[in-house]
Write a protein that holds these residues in place. Structure first.
Motif, PDB file in Angstrom:
ATOM      1  N   ARG A  24       0.852  -1.187   0.000  1.00  0.00           N
ATOM      2  CA  ARG A  24       0.000   0.000   0.000  1.00  0.00           C
ATOM      3  C   ARG A  24       0.882   1.229   0.000  1.00  0.00           C
ATOM      4  O   ARG A  24       1.863   1.305   0.740  1.00  0.00           O
ATOM      5  CB  ARG A  24      -0.921   0.018   1.224  1.00  0.00           C
ATOM      6  N   ASP A  25       0.549   2.177  -0.841  1.00  0.00           N
ATOM      7  CA  ASP A  25       1.356   3.387  -1.014  1.00  0.00           C
ATOM      8  C   ASP A  25       0.823   4.469  -0.086  1.00  0.00           C
ATOM      9  O   ASP A  25      -0.120   5.192  -0.412  1.00  0.00           O
ATOM     10  CB  ASP A  25       1.294   3.845  -2.474  1.00  0.00           C
ATOM     11  N   PHE A  26       1.432   4.598   1.093  1.00  0.00           N
ATOM     12  CA  PHE A  26       1.019   5.618   2.051  1.00  0.00           C
ATOM     13  C   PHE A  26       1.758   6.917   1.764  1.00  0.00           C
ATOM     14  O   PHE A  26       2.971   6.936   1.609  1.00  0.00           O
ATOM     15  CB  PHE A  26       1.322   5.174   3.491  1.00  0.00           C
ATOM     16  N   SER A  27       1.037   8.003   1.710  1.00  0.00           N
ATOM     17  CA  SER A  27       1.640   9.301   1.423  1.00  0.00           C
ATOM     18  C   SER A  27       2.413   9.816   2.630  1.00  0.00           C
ATOM     19  O   SER A  27       2.210   9.378   3.771  1.00  0.00           O
ATOM     20  CB  SER A  27       0.555  10.318   1.065  1.00  0.00           C
TER      21      SER A  27
ATOM     22  N   ARG B  78       2.022   4.243  14.021  1.00  0.00           N
ATOM     23  CA  ARG B  78       1.869   2.924  13.409  1.00  0.00           C
ATOM     24  C   ARG B  78       2.701   2.811  12.135  1.00  0.00           C
ATOM     25  O   ARG B  78       3.319   1.769  11.871  1.00  0.00           O
ATOM     26  CB  ARG B  78       0.393   2.649  13.110  1.00  0.00           C
ATOM     27  N   THR B  79       2.745   3.874  11.351  1.00  0.00           N
ATOM     28  CA  THR B  79       3.503   3.827  10.104  1.00  0.00           C
ATOM     29  C   THR B  79       5.013   3.845  10.320  1.00  0.00           C
ATOM     30  O   THR B  79       5.778   3.688   9.368  1.00  0.00           O
ATOM     31  CB  THR B  79       3.118   5.003   9.187  1.00  0.00           C
ATOM     32  N   ASP B  80       5.441   4.033  11.558  1.00  0.00           N
ATOM     33  CA  ASP B  80       6.872   3.971  11.876  1.00  0.00           C
ATOM     34  C   ASP B  80       7.316   2.573  12.293  1.00  0.00           C
ATOM     35  O   ASP B  80       8.503   2.354  12.548  1.00  0.00           O
ATOM     36  CB  ASP B  80       7.212   4.942  13.016  1.00  0.00           C
ATOM     37  N   CYS B  81       6.385   1.629  12.359  1.00  0.00           N
ATOM     38  CA  CYS B  81       6.672   0.309  12.917  1.00  0.00           C
ATOM     39  C   CYS B  81       6.500  -0.783  11.868  1.00  0.00           C
ATOM     40  O   CYS B  81       5.518  -0.778  11.111  1.00  0.00           O
ATOM     41  CB  CYS B  81       5.736   0.020  14.092  1.00  0.00           C
ATOM     42  N   SER B  82       7.427  -1.742  11.839  1.00  0.00           N
ATOM     43  CA  SER B  82       7.319  -2.856  10.906  1.00  0.00           C
ATOM     44  C   SER B  82       6.196  -3.792  11.340  1.00  0.00           C
ATOM     45  O   SER B  82       5.685  -3.710  12.457  1.00  0.00           O
ATOM     46  CB  SER B  82       8.639  -3.610  10.804  1.00  0.00           C
ATOM     47  N   LEU B  83       5.858  -4.693  10.443  1.00  0.00           N
ATOM     48  CA  LEU B  83       4.675  -5.533  10.606  1.00  0.00           C
ATOM     49  C   LEU B  83       5.000  -6.882  11.237  1.00  0.00           C
ATOM     50  O   LEU B  83       6.083  -7.432  11.036  1.00  0.00           O
ATOM     51  CB  LEU B  83       4.034  -5.767   9.242  1.00  0.00           C
ATOM     52  N   VAL B  84       4.063  -7.415  11.989  1.00  0.00           N
ATOM     53  CA  VAL B  84       4.138  -8.786  12.477  1.00  0.00           C
ATOM     54  C   VAL B  84       3.713  -9.693  11.330  1.00  0.00           C
ATOM     55  O   VAL B  84       2.583  -9.605  10.838  1.00  0.00           O
ATOM     56  CB  VAL B  84       3.225  -8.982  13.703  1.00  0.00           C
ATOM     57  N   SER B  85       4.624 -10.549  10.884  1.00  0.00           N
ATOM     58  CA  SER B  85       4.405 -11.290   9.643  1.00  0.00           C
ATOM     59  C   SER B  85       4.792 -12.756   9.777  1.00  0.00           C
ATOM     60  O   SER B  85       5.597 -13.125  10.635  1.00  0.00           O
ATOM     61  CB  SER B  85       5.254 -10.690   8.506  1.00  0.00           C
TER      62      SER B  85
END
Length: 389
Positions: free
Chosen positions: A186-189, A209-216
């Motif tokens: 997803r392209d977040f501005s 939230r956008t500063d943190c990597s994802l649980v994957s």
């Protein structure tokens, strides 16, 4: 010392997987990696598995799961490595040592993690195994809280760099749009990443939230071969240098914003390769949190301490910049299945160097740097890679 070369790889889609365990995740990449290298299971002399686990699943003895996940490895020696978020690189470097020692000529490296089976609170507690629990286990927000503290220290010393963190997040999400393996395409501005909102709340201030990597969930695999063997294969990527430098686990006993171990690992690897940073065509770096990428700019030598913000503002690390950083989207967009991450980063770099990166491709890339760290810059691994075939 003879250093093995990368001759094949495979990578699963990262994200919330239907695969119930690491065994099924490993099965997605083992035979595809062998096929990519053009070899059979009987050609593999040793298997090196990277799985963090530490409570994600009750099943351990993860090295033995390869023979359960794929046919042909019933009697192949296998070992599991763990070094926090650098677990995958620990497995790779062990495989390099195995081949350099003369004990084998071809090694299979598999990194995997199944993280999404647990509730988020339990996942956070498992991840805190990568900090010094005696002092840091009660930090609010788990590992994000730990990096929130690092960001707060950095801001107090050098000024609020929230906008630059948002720029890093936006860059990596834009890059991840071209990565078919990425968890979050997803392209977040910049505006979205820079604004605290219901959809982008603080996770551990000042980190959003956008500063943190994802649980994957996910897996990746590499095939490594002695250079004499690699000479007869379709592709080969050499380790011009590889360095591992540790730092003190407890943040209270070191400068938390200096990343001294990372700086030392970069210096050692570049010196050993006979390269300068300017010689590299791109870097894959460990952006578990955007503040980590910002400080890593300084650790790798793109900026002096406290000046990392200039790097992203000047566009140096964008796809069109002087040194693209995380053309894969990084951990921020690609995801961070802990044991798979280091292997994934090397796969992404090898794809670029062999011209097999598709829409992610950095044009005419021939030399790359990979930085993977365990914990808060505790276990620091830097690989300098170059295509030789």
């Amino acid at each position: 010392m003879t250093t093995a070369q990368i001759v094949g790889w495979a990578h699963s889609k990262f994200g919330k997987s239907d695969a119930p365990t690491t065994r099924e995740l490993m099965a997605q990449v083992i035979h595809p990696a062998l096929d990519h290298a053009g070899i059979e299971p009987q050609d593999v002399d040793g298997i090196f598995v990277g799985v963090f686990n530490n409570g994600f699943t009750k099943q351990d003895f993860q090295g033995a799961l390869v023979a359960m996940a794929a046919e042909g490895f019933d009697h192949t020696p296998a070992v599991r490595m763990e070094n926090a978020c650098a677990t995958g690189s620990a497995a790779i470097y062990s495989a390099l040592d195995f081949i350099a020692s003369g004990r084998g000529r071809i090694a299979l490296v598999v990194g995997a993690e199944k993280m999404t089976n647990l509730p988020s609170k339990e996942t956070g507690d498992v991840l805190l195994s990568a900090c010094f629990r005696e002092e840091e286990a009660d930090v609010e927000g788990g590992f994000a809280g730990l990096f929130g503290r690092i960001a707060s220290h950095y801001f107090q010393r050098y000024g609020d760099r929230s906008e630059e963190l948002a720029m890093i997040a936006a860059k990596n999400h834009a890059n991840g749009m071209a990565n078919p393996y990425a968890h979050m395409q997803r392209d977040f501005s910049f505006e979205f990443c820079n604004t605290v909102s219901e959809k982008n709340p603080y996770v551990a201030a000042p980190l959003r939230r956008t500063d943190c990597s994802l649980v994957s969930d996910g897996a990746a695999a590499l095939v490594l071969a002695h250079p004499d063997v690699a000479a007869g294969m379709a592709r080969a990527v050499a380790f011009r240098a590889h360095s591992h430098v540790n730092d003190i686990l407890a943040l209270s006993r070191r400068d938390p914003v200096a990343f001294d171990g990372a700086r030392m690992a970069w210096t050692k690897s570049l010196d050993a390769a006979g390269f300068k940073l300017d010689d590299l065509d791109f870097v894959e770096t460990h952006d578990c949190f955007t503040i980590a990428e910002l400080i890593e700019y300084e650790a790798m030598g793109l900026a002096e301490p406290g000046e990392g913000h200039r790097v992203i503002r000047e566009g140096t690390t964008t796809m069109g910049g002087k040194l693209p950083v995380n053309p894969s989207g990084g951990l921020k967009s690609k995801g961070h299945p802990v044991g798979a991450t280091g292997v994934s980063m090397h796969v992404m770099a090898a794809m670029q160097l062999c011209g097999e990166a598709g829409e992610m491709q950095v044009q005419q890339a021939s030399k790359a740097g990979v930085f993977n760290m365990g914990g808060a810059a505790v276990a620091n691994y830097v690989s300098i890679l170059e295509r030789v075939k």
